[in-house]
Design a protein around this motif. Structure first.
Motif, mmCIF file in Angstrom:
data_model
loop_
_atom_site.group_PDB
_atom_site.id
_atom_site.type_symbol
_atom_site.label_atom_id
_atom_site.label_comp_id
_atom_site.label_asym_id
_atom_site.label_seq_id
_atom_site.Cartn_x
_atom_site.Cartn_y
_atom_site.Cartn_z
ATOM 1 N N LEU A 51 14.817 -1.586 -53.400
ATOM 2 C CA LEU A 51 15.041 -2.304 -54.660
ATOM 3 C C LEU A 51 14.562 -1.486 -55.858
ATOM 4 C CD1 LEU A 51 15.924 -4.754 -56.238
ATOM 5 C CD2 LEU A 51 13.721 -5.840 -55.715
ATOM 6 N N ASN A 52 13.399 -0.846 -55.750
ATOM 7 C CA ASN A 52 12.887 -0.033 -56.858
ATOM 8 C C ASN A 52 13.808 1.145 -57.160
ATOM 9 O OD1 ASN A 52 10.615 -1.655 -57.235
ATOM 10 N ND2 ASN A 52 9.420 -0.515 -55.709
ATOM 11 N N LYS A 55 16.771 -0.176 -59.037
ATOM 12 C CA LYS A 55 16.409 -0.445 -60.432
ATOM 13 C C LYS A 55 16.419 0.846 -61.252
ATOM 14 C CE LYS A 55 13.546 -4.559 -59.673
ATOM 15 N NZ LYS A 55 12.175 -5.132 -59.741
ATOM 16 N N ASP A 56 15.870 1.904 -60.677
ATOM 17 C CA ASP A 56 15.849 3.195 -61.374
ATOM 18 C C ASP A 56 17.263 3.705 -61.620
ATOM 19 O OD1 ASP A 56 13.097 3.124 -61.392
ATOM 20 O OD2 ASP A 56 12.869 4.371 -59.603
ATOM 21 N N SER A 58 20.060 1.913 -61.779
ATOM 22 C CA SER A 58 20.771 1.059 -62.741
ATOM 23 C C SER A 58 20.286 1.288 -64.174
ATOM 24 C CB SER A 58 20.615 -0.407 -62.362
ATOM 25 O OG SER A 58 19.257 -0.818 -62.447
ATOM 26 N N ASP A 59 19.015 1.667 -64.329
ATOM 27 C CA ASP A 59 18.496 1.960 -65.670
ATOM 28 C C ASP A 59 19.150 3.187 -66.286
ATOM 29 O OD1 ASP A 59 16.802 -0.206 -65.626
ATOM 30 O OD2 ASP A 59 15.047 0.923 -64.947
ATOM 31 N N THR A 65 25.371 -1.986 -60.733
ATOM 32 C CA THR A 65 24.851 -3.356 -60.695
ATOM 33 C C THR A 65 24.141 -3.559 -59.361
ATOM 34 O OG1 THR A 65 26.652 -4.215 -62.073
ATOM 35 C CG2 THR A 65 25.459 -5.809 -60.738
ATOM 36 N N TYR A 66 22.996 -4.210 -59.400
ATOM 37 C CA TYR A 66 22.321 -4.530 -58.145
ATOM 38 C C TYR A 66 22.068 -6.032 -58.066
ATOM 39 C CZ TYR A 66 17.800 -5.001 -60.547
ATOM 40 O OH TYR A 66 16.775 -5.414 -61.363
ATOM 41 N N SER A 68 19.697 -8.593 -55.658
ATOM 42 C CA SER A 68 18.631 -8.581 -54.665
ATOM 43 C C SER A 68 18.454 -9.971 -54.069
ATOM 44 C CB SER A 68 17.308 -8.113 -55.304
ATOM 45 O OG SER A 68 16.278 -8.081 -54.339
ATOM 46 N N GLU A 307 17.157 -11.697 -57.901
ATOM 47 C CA GLU A 307 17.011 -10.748 -59.009
ATOM 48 C C GLU A 307 18.272 -9.913 -59.160
ATOM 49 O OE1 GLU A 307 13.859 -7.210 -60.341
ATOM 50 O OE2 GLU A 307 13.500 -8.445 -58.555
ATOM 51 N N SER A 308 18.632 -9.606 -60.413
ATOM 52 C CA SER A 308 19.784 -8.764 -60.695
ATOM 53 C C SER A 308 19.664 -8.200 -62.104
ATOM 54 C CB SER A 308 21.080 -9.563 -60.554
ATOM 55 O OG SER A 308 22.199 -8.766 -60.912
ATOM 56 N N ASN A 309 20.371 -7.107 -62.371
ATOM 57 C CA ASN A 309 20.386 -6.550 -63.724
ATOM 58 C C ASN A 309 21.559 -7.076 -64.547
ATOM 59 O OD1 ASN A 309 22.267 -5.140 -62.137
ATOM 60 N ND2 ASN A 309 22.142 -3.325 -63.431
#
Length: 317
Positions: A51-52, A55-56, A58-59, A65-66, A68, A307-309
């Motif tokens: 997951l981390n 996130k990196d 997607s940033d 898109t993620y 979780s 969780e999602s972005n």
């Protein structure tokens, strides 16, 4: 000129080692095609740094898109979550371990662009690097399920396939809880082109599919798409009734001719145990179907996204 949008669904479970490699190689291929794209990663309750890493990524990449999950729901739920949230004109599913070569995507798109097919599915023509016993049982499974069900499951078929949005919508409409995607792909129809390729070993990390999980997955597939086990149970009952009646006649005639119905009790016990075993086996088959029905009637969600972005997603379905 942009030809449309491609959504790439990637289920992930403890793929921290493979993800960076997969992302780099896949983006390299995606940048060569005339489509905008979205990488839709589904974190299936991973316990490592998956997951981390997502996130990196997607940033730094707005095309990523993620989603979780709140816990591990399984690959079938992860694929379904991807289908429910895909926005592309074309939608592909592939694993993060590089066993589904990203280099095949341009060829798959070219085949769909002809308009002759609704999906392009991949199948392995070799099983190099796979244990022989596992390969044997896999081949037997494909033979059995194609004979006893109306789902067209090709030997060596992978989940890696590219589909038009209409086909994806049909998959989402099949909102059953007990999902077996290989069977669903075949059951809904649509015209599919099968693209063969040689087996590719996992690039990093460890497989999540041991022999027992694959066996259970195969049993689920048979039960979800065939009533043949119930038919076998019924005919087994008829056969055992006939055998029991024949043995009863044998004992009666033996009593009349020799006057000794007691001799041979050991064989009788063996027959009784055999018939009892068949009965329990048939009850087990019926129990599996009842359990599947029970889970369907509970109407529990296939997945829960914690969780999602992105905001405009189906978090529970």
């Amino acid at each position: 000129m942009n030809k449309g949008k491609l959504t790439l669904i990637v289920p992930c479970y403890n793929e921290e080692e493979a993800l960076p490699i997969f992302y780099k190689e896949t983006v390299k291929v995606l940048k060569t095609i005339d489509y905008s794209y979205e990488l839709l990663f589904i974190d299936d309750g991973s316990k490592d740094q998956t997951l981390n890493i997502l996130k990196d990524i997607s940033d730094s990449d707005p095309d990523v898109t993620y989603l979780s999950f709140s816990r591990n729901f399984g690959k079938e739920a992860a694929m379904f979550a991807g289908f429910c949230n895909a926005t592309g004109d074309y939608v592909a599913v592939m694993d993060a371990d590089m066993q589904d070569p990203p280099s095949l995507l341009p060829q798959m798109l070219e085949i769909l662009e002809t308009g002759e097919y609704d999906s392009v599915a991949t199948r392995r023509v070799s099983r190099d690097g796979e244990p022989p016993i596992r390969s044997f049982f896999a081949r037997q499974f494909y033979k059995i399920i194609n004979k006893i069900s109306d789902a067209d499951v090709v030997d060596g078929a992978r989940d890696f396939r590219l589909m038009k949005k209409d086909m994806v919508d049909a998959i989402v409409a099949m909102n059953e809880y007990n999902r077996f995607s290989k069977g669903i792909f075949g059951w809904i129809g649509f015209k599919t082109y099968w693209l063969p390729f040689k087996n590719v070993e996992r690039i990093a990390g460890e497989t999540k599919w041991n022999f027992w999980k694959l066996f259970k997955y195969a049993i689920d597939g048979i039960i979800n798409f065939s009533q043949a086990p119930l038919t076998i149970a019924s005919w087994s009952g008829v056969l055992m009734t006939f055998i029991s009646f024949a043995f009863l006649v044998f004992v009666f005639i033996r009593k009349l001719l020799f006057g000794d119905p007691v001799d041979g009790w050991a064989s009788q016990v063996c027959i009784m145990l055999f018939i009892g075993g068949i009965q329990l086996f048939c009850l087990g088959i019926m129990g599996e179907y009842m359990a599947k029905t029970y889970m369907e009637t509970k109407r529990r969600p296939h997945f829960i996204i914690s969780e999602s972005n992105k905001k405009d997603i189906n978090k529970i379905k």
